[in-house]
Design an enzyme around this catalytic site. Structure first.
Site, mmCIF file in Angstrom:
data_model
loop_
_atom_site.group_PDB
_atom_site.id
_atom_site.type_symbol
_atom_site.label_atom_id
_atom_site.label_comp_id
_atom_site.label_asym_id
_atom_site.label_seq_id
_atom_site.Cartn_x
_atom_site.Cartn_y
_atom_site.Cartn_z
ATOM 1 N N ARG A 24 0.836 -1.212 0.000
ATOM 2 C CA ARG A 24 0.000 0.000 0.000
ATOM 3 C C ARG A 24 0.869 1.260 0.000
ATOM 4 N NH1 ARG A 24 -5.126 -1.551 -1.249
ATOM 5 N NH2 ARG A 24 -5.413 -3.622 -0.369
ATOM 6 N N LYS A 74 15.264 -6.356 4.544
ATOM 7 C CA LYS A 74 15.648 -5.313 5.502
ATOM 8 C C LYS A 74 17.072 -5.486 6.036
ATOM 9 C CE LYS A 74 10.937 -4.152 6.792
ATOM 10 N NZ LYS A 74 9.949 -3.927 7.864
ATOM 11 N N ASP A 110 10.246 1.801 11.350
ATOM 12 C CA ASP A 110 9.161 0.931 11.825
ATOM 13 C C ASP A 110 8.811 1.224 13.287
ATOM 14 O OD1 ASP A 110 8.667 -0.486 9.477
ATOM 15 O OD2 ASP A 110 10.220 -1.972 9.915
ATOM 16 N N PRO A 162 13.185 -19.321 23.071
ATOM 17 C CA PRO A 162 13.627 -18.375 24.105
ATOM 18 C C PRO A 162 15.004 -17.766 23.836
ATOM 19 C CG PRO A 162 12.709 -20.359 25.099
ATOM 20 C CD PRO A 162 12.792 -20.628 23.634
#
Ligand code: ATR
Length: 289
Positions: A24, A74, A110, A162
Protein backbone atom coordinates in the site's frame (compact mmCIF):
# COMPACT_ATOMS: atom_id res chain seq x y z
CA UNK A 1 -2.42 22.58 -0.16
CA UNK A 2 -3.10 20.41 -3.23
CA UNK A 3 -0.56 20.78 -6.01
CA UNK A 4 0.52 18.37 -8.75
CA UNK A 5 2.90 15.63 -7.55
CA UNK A 6 4.85 15.62 -10.81
CA UNK A 7 6.64 18.48 -12.55
CA UNK A 8 10.05 19.55 -13.86
CA UNK A 9 11.75 18.70 -10.54
CA UNK A 10 9.97 15.44 -9.82
CA UNK A 11 11.99 13.06 -7.58
CA UNK A 12 11.60 9.32 -7.80
CA UNK A 13 11.18 6.87 -4.89
CA UNK A 14 10.53 3.12 -4.86
CA UNK A 15 9.58 0.34 -2.47
CA UNK A 16 11.75 -2.76 -2.93
CA UNK A 17 10.28 -6.09 -1.88
CA UNK A 18 9.49 -9.65 -2.94
CA UNK A 19 6.56 -10.06 -2.99
CA UNK A 20 5.60 -6.39 -3.33
CA UNK A 21 2.39 -6.45 -5.34
CA UNK A 22 0.26 -6.11 -2.19
CA UNK A 23 2.13 -3.00 -0.98
CA UNK A 24 0.00 0.00 0.00
CA UNK A 25 3.06 2.26 0.17
CA UNK A 26 2.60 3.84 -3.32
CA UNK A 27 -0.95 4.85 -2.36
CA UNK A 28 0.19 6.26 0.99
CA UNK A 29 3.13 8.25 -0.44
CA UNK A 30 1.08 9.57 -3.36
CA UNK A 31 -1.44 10.90 -0.84
CA UNK A 32 1.31 12.40 1.35
CA UNK A 33 2.78 14.12 -1.73
CA UNK A 34 -0.61 15.50 -2.71
CA UNK A 35 -1.36 16.81 0.77
CA UNK A 36 2.06 18.44 1.22
CA UNK A 37 2.51 19.67 -2.38
CA UNK A 38 5.71 17.67 -2.93
CA UNK A 39 6.74 16.77 -6.50
CA UNK A 40 7.57 13.06 -6.48
CA UNK A 41 6.72 9.67 -7.90
CA UNK A 42 6.70 6.45 -5.87
CA UNK A 43 6.48 3.00 -7.40
CA UNK A 44 6.74 -0.69 -6.48
CA UNK A 45 9.86 -2.60 -7.48
CA UNK A 46 9.69 -6.41 -7.49
CA UNK A 47 13.31 -7.06 -6.55
CA UNK A 48 14.81 -10.48 -7.42
CA UNK A 49 15.46 -12.53 -4.28
CA UNK A 50 19.15 -12.85 -5.18
CA UNK A 51 19.52 -9.33 -6.57
CA UNK A 52 19.01 -6.71 -3.84
CA UNK A 53 22.48 -5.10 -3.96
CA UNK A 54 22.70 -4.97 -7.77
CA UNK A 55 19.16 -3.58 -8.03
CA UNK A 56 20.01 -0.85 -5.53
CA UNK A 57 23.06 0.15 -7.60
CA UNK A 58 20.89 0.31 -10.74
CA UNK A 59 18.24 2.41 -9.00
CA UNK A 60 20.92 4.84 -7.78
CA UNK A 61 22.29 5.14 -11.30
CA UNK A 62 18.78 5.94 -12.52
CA UNK A 63 18.64 8.85 -10.06
CA UNK A 64 16.21 7.35 -7.54
CA UNK A 65 16.36 9.49 -4.38
CA UNK A 66 15.17 7.00 -1.81
CA UNK A 67 13.75 3.54 -1.18
CA UNK A 68 11.54 1.80 1.27
CA UNK A 69 12.57 -1.79 1.84
CA UNK A 70 10.24 -4.56 2.86
CA UNK A 71 10.37 -8.34 3.33
CA UNK A 72 12.79 -10.06 2.90
CA UNK A 73 15.42 -7.38 2.29
CA UNK A 74 15.65 -5.31 5.50
CA UNK A 75 18.91 -6.95 6.62
CA UNK A 76 20.45 -6.65 3.15
CA UNK A 77 19.42 -3.00 3.11
CA UNK A 78 21.33 -2.51 6.37
CA UNK A 79 24.40 -4.17 4.84
CA UNK A 80 24.17 -2.01 1.71
CA UNK A 81 23.97 1.31 3.61
CA UNK A 82 27.19 3.33 3.96
CA UNK A 83 25.83 5.23 7.00
CA UNK A 84 23.14 4.35 9.55
CA UNK A 85 20.91 6.19 11.97
CA UNK A 86 21.22 5.13 15.59
CA UNK A 87 17.86 3.38 15.54
CA UNK A 88 18.80 1.42 12.39
CA UNK A 89 22.03 0.32 14.08
CA UNK A 90 20.10 -0.85 17.13
CA UNK A 91 17.64 -2.79 14.95
CA UNK A 92 20.36 -4.15 12.62
CA UNK A 93 17.88 -3.69 9.77
CA UNK A 94 16.67 -0.86 7.51
CA UNK A 95 13.27 -0.13 6.01
CA UNK A 96 14.24 3.27 4.57
CA UNK A 97 17.23 4.34 2.47
CA UNK A 98 18.24 7.84 1.40
CA UNK A 99 20.36 7.82 -1.78
CA UNK A 100 22.74 10.78 -2.17
CA UNK A 101 25.52 10.30 -4.73
CA UNK A 102 27.74 7.48 -3.46
CA UNK A 103 26.24 7.64 0.02
CA UNK A 104 23.39 5.46 1.21
CA UNK A 105 21.89 6.46 4.56
CA UNK A 106 20.03 3.57 6.20
CA UNK A 107 17.22 4.27 8.65
CA UNK A 108 14.54 2.19 10.31
CA UNK A 109 11.22 3.99 10.81
CA UNK A 110 9.16 0.93 11.82
CA UNK A 111 9.59 1.52 15.55
CA UNK A 112 8.85 5.24 15.54
CA UNK A 113 5.86 4.50 13.32
CA UNK A 114 4.51 1.98 15.81
CA UNK A 115 5.15 4.30 18.76
CA UNK A 116 3.42 7.23 17.07
CA UNK A 117 0.42 5.09 16.17
CA UNK A 118 0.08 3.93 19.78
CA UNK A 119 0.75 7.22 21.57
CA UNK A 120 -0.75 9.75 19.12
CA UNK A 121 -3.34 7.97 16.96
CA UNK A 122 -4.58 5.58 19.67
CA UNK A 123 -3.76 8.05 22.48
CA UNK A 124 -2.25 5.39 24.77
CA UNK A 125 0.89 6.42 26.71
CA UNK A 126 3.82 4.00 26.80
CA UNK A 127 5.70 5.94 29.48
CA UNK A 128 5.41 4.04 32.75
CA UNK A 129 3.44 1.21 31.11
CA UNK A 130 3.96 -2.54 31.41
CA UNK A 131 4.54 -3.75 27.83
CA UNK A 132 4.64 -7.28 26.36
CA UNK A 133 6.40 -7.79 23.02
CA UNK A 134 5.61 -11.17 21.41
CA UNK A 135 8.24 -12.36 18.94
CA UNK A 136 11.98 -11.86 18.59
CA UNK A 137 12.50 -11.87 14.82
CA UNK A 138 13.12 -8.99 12.46
CA UNK A 139 9.80 -7.28 13.16
CA UNK A 140 10.40 -7.25 16.93
CA UNK A 141 14.01 -6.09 16.53
CA UNK A 142 12.83 -3.23 14.34
CA UNK A 143 10.60 -1.73 17.02
CA UNK A 144 12.27 -2.47 20.36
CA UNK A 145 14.63 0.55 20.48
CA UNK A 146 11.92 3.19 19.87
CA UNK A 147 9.61 1.41 22.36
CA UNK A 148 12.33 1.72 25.01
CA UNK A 149 12.79 5.41 24.12
CA UNK A 150 9.26 5.94 25.48
CA UNK A 151 10.44 4.77 28.93
CA UNK A 152 7.95 2.03 29.73
CA UNK A 153 8.27 0.80 33.33
CA UNK A 154 8.83 -2.78 32.21
CA UNK A 155 9.11 -4.47 28.83
CA UNK A 156 8.97 -8.25 28.52
CA UNK A 157 10.01 -10.01 25.29
CA UNK A 158 8.41 -13.43 24.86
CA UNK A 159 9.28 -15.76 22.01
CA UNK A 160 8.63 -19.39 21.03
CA UNK A 161 12.41 -19.87 20.79
CA UNK A 162 13.63 -18.38 24.11
CA UNK A 163 17.26 -17.96 23.00
CA UNK A 164 16.20 -15.40 20.40
CA UNK A 165 14.33 -13.36 23.01
CA UNK A 166 17.39 -13.53 25.29
CA UNK A 167 19.62 -12.26 22.45
CA UNK A 168 17.27 -9.38 21.66
CA UNK A 169 17.17 -8.36 25.31
CA UNK A 170 20.97 -8.57 25.56
CA UNK A 171 21.50 -6.36 22.49
CA UNK A 172 19.14 -3.71 23.93
CA UNK A 173 20.22 -3.92 27.58
CA UNK A 174 22.22 -0.68 27.60
CA UNK A 175 19.48 1.20 25.77
CA UNK A 176 16.91 -0.06 28.30
CA UNK A 177 19.11 1.03 31.20
CA UNK A 178 19.49 4.52 29.70
CA UNK A 179 15.71 4.72 29.54
CA UNK A 180 15.20 3.36 33.07
CA UNK A 181 13.15 0.45 31.73
CA UNK A 182 13.29 -3.04 33.18
CA UNK A 183 13.81 -5.19 30.06
CA UNK A 184 13.41 -8.97 30.42
CA UNK A 185 12.74 -12.10 28.41
CA UNK A 186 10.26 -14.76 29.52
CA UNK A 187 8.80 -17.90 28.04
CA UNK A 188 5.03 -17.75 27.61
CA UNK A 189 4.61 -20.22 30.54
CA UNK A 190 6.57 -17.87 32.80
CA UNK A 191 4.57 -14.71 32.01
CA UNK A 192 3.05 -13.24 35.16
CA UNK A 193 0.44 -10.56 35.67
CA UNK A 194 -1.44 -8.37 33.22
CA UNK A 195 0.05 -5.92 30.73
CA UNK A 196 -1.09 -2.45 29.66
CA UNK A 197 0.08 -2.86 26.06
CA UNK A 198 0.58 -6.16 24.20
CA UNK A 199 2.28 -6.19 20.79
CA UNK A 200 2.24 -9.13 18.38
CA UNK A 201 5.41 -9.11 16.30
CA UNK A 202 5.31 -12.84 15.57
CA UNK A 203 4.40 -14.33 12.23
CA UNK A 204 1.85 -16.60 13.96
CA UNK A 205 -1.24 -14.89 12.55
CA UNK A 206 0.02 -15.49 9.02
CA UNK A 207 -0.21 -19.22 9.55
CA UNK A 208 -3.38 -18.95 11.67
CA UNK A 209 -1.26 -20.49 14.44
CA UNK A 210 -2.03 -20.54 18.13
CA UNK A 211 -2.11 -17.27 20.02
CA UNK A 212 1.48 -16.88 21.29
CA UNK A 213 0.49 -15.79 24.83
CA UNK A 214 -1.78 -17.02 27.65
CA UNK A 215 -5.15 -15.35 28.31
CA UNK A 216 -3.88 -14.31 31.75
CA UNK A 217 -1.80 -11.44 30.28
CA UNK A 218 -4.91 -9.57 29.15
CA UNK A 219 -6.94 -7.11 31.17
CA UNK A 220 -10.06 -5.18 30.14
CA UNK A 221 -9.00 -1.91 28.55
CA UNK A 222 -5.47 -3.04 27.65
CA UNK A 223 -4.26 -2.08 24.18
CA UNK A 224 -3.43 -5.04 21.95
CA UNK A 225 -1.67 -4.34 18.63
CA UNK A 226 -0.99 -6.83 15.86
CA UNK A 227 1.69 -5.49 13.53
CA UNK A 228 -0.09 -7.12 10.60
CA UNK A 229 -3.24 -5.70 9.12
CA UNK A 230 -6.25 -7.09 7.31
CA UNK A 231 -7.28 -10.75 7.72
CA UNK A 232 -3.84 -11.76 9.05
CA UNK A 233 -4.40 -9.70 12.20
CA UNK A 234 -7.92 -10.91 12.91
CA UNK A 235 -7.31 -14.04 15.09
CA UNK A 236 -5.11 -12.07 17.49
CA UNK A 237 -7.47 -9.09 17.65
CA UNK A 238 -10.48 -11.40 18.16
CA UNK A 239 -8.64 -12.99 21.10
CA UNK A 240 -8.08 -9.52 22.58
CA UNK A 241 -11.73 -8.55 22.11
CA UNK A 242 -12.95 -11.72 23.84
CA UNK A 243 -11.13 -10.52 26.97
CA UNK A 244 -12.32 -6.91 26.84
CA UNK A 245 -9.06 -5.49 25.49
CA UNK A 246 -8.91 -2.91 22.70
CA UNK A 247 -7.50 -4.33 19.46
CA UNK A 248 -5.61 -2.36 16.82
CA UNK A 249 -4.08 -3.72 13.63
CA UNK A 250 -0.84 -2.64 11.97
CA UNK A 251 -2.34 -0.24 9.44
CA UNK A 252 -1.55 2.77 11.62
CA UNK A 253 2.04 1.61 12.04
CA UNK A 254 2.28 1.16 8.26
CA UNK A 255 1.11 4.72 7.61
CA UNK A 256 3.24 6.26 10.37
CA UNK A 257 6.46 4.45 9.35
CA UNK A 258 5.80 5.82 5.86
CA UNK A 259 5.23 9.31 7.29
CA UNK A 260 8.59 9.17 9.08
CA UNK A 261 10.32 8.04 5.87
CA UNK A 262 8.61 10.82 3.90
CA UNK A 263 9.77 13.38 6.45
CA UNK A 264 13.34 12.07 6.24
CA UNK A 265 13.32 12.32 2.43
CA UNK A 266 11.41 15.58 2.00
CA UNK A 267 11.84 17.51 5.27
CA UNK A 268 8.05 17.87 5.55
CA UNK A 269 5.79 16.04 8.01
CA UNK A 270 2.72 14.59 6.27
CA UNK A 271 -0.61 14.21 8.14
CA UNK A 272 -0.43 10.54 9.18
CA UNK A 273 -3.73 10.37 11.08
CA UNK A 274 -5.68 11.82 8.14
CA UNK A 275 -4.12 9.41 5.64
CA UNK A 276 -4.72 6.49 8.04
CA UNK A 277 -8.42 7.37 8.21
CA UNK A 278 -8.59 7.62 4.42
CA UNK A 279 -6.76 4.32 3.85
CA UNK A 280 -8.97 2.54 6.41
CA UNK A 281 -12.04 3.76 4.51
CA UNK A 282 -10.60 2.59 1.18
CA UNK A 283 -9.82 -0.87 2.59
CA UNK A 284 -13.25 -1.17 4.21
CA UNK A 285 -15.02 -0.65 0.87
CA UNK A 286 -16.23 -3.82 -0.85
CA UNK A 287 -14.02 -4.66 -3.86
CA UNK A 288 -15.27 -3.34 -7.24
CA UNK A 289 -16.40 -6.06 -9.65
P1 ATR B 1 9.77 -11.18 10.91
O1 ATR B 1 10.76 -10.42 10.10
O2 ATR B 1 8.36 -11.08 10.41
O3 ATR B 1 9.88 -10.88 12.36
P2 ATR B 1 11.16 -13.63 11.45
O4 ATR B 1 12.42 -12.89 11.68
O5 ATR B 1 11.17 -14.93 10.70
O6 ATR B 1 10.11 -12.73 10.68
O7 ATR B 1 10.47 -13.85 12.87
C1 ATR B 1 9.23 -14.47 13.00
C2 ATR B 1 8.82 -14.42 14.47
O8 ATR B 1 7.52 -15.01 14.60
C3 ATR B 1 9.74 -15.19 15.38
O9 ATR B 1 9.74 -14.57 16.64
C4 ATR B 1 9.05 -16.55 15.42
O10 ATR B 1 9.38 -17.33 16.56
P3 ATR B 1 10.71 -18.26 16.54
O11 ATR B 1 11.86 -17.34 16.82
O12 ATR B 1 10.47 -19.24 17.62
O13 ATR B 1 10.78 -18.89 15.17
C5 ATR B 1 7.62 -16.11 15.51
N1 ATR B 1 6.65 -17.15 15.08
C6 ATR B 1 6.44 -17.60 13.84
N2 ATR B 1 5.43 -18.49 13.83
C7 ATR B 1 5.00 -18.61 15.11
C8 ATR B 1 3.96 -19.37 15.77
N3 ATR B 1 3.18 -20.20 15.09
N4 ATR B 1 3.81 -19.20 17.10
C9 ATR B 1 4.61 -18.37 17.79
N5 ATR B 1 5.60 -17.62 17.24
C10 ATR B 1 5.78 -17.74 15.92
Amino acid sequence: MNTPTTGPHTDRYVVMGNPVEHSRSPWIHARFAELTGQALTYEKHLTPLDGFASTLVALRQQGVKGCNVTVPFKFEAFAAATHHTQRATLAGACNTLVLRGDEVLGDNTDGVGLVRDITVNAGVPLRGARVLLLGAGGAAAGVLGPLLDEQPRELVVCNRTPAKADALVASHAAHAKNNKCELKSHTSQALEGVFDVILNATASSLGQGDIPAPDSVLRPGALVVDMMYGPAAQPFLAWAARHGATGRDGLGMLVEQAAAAFELWRGVRPPGAQVLAELSAVLARPPQT
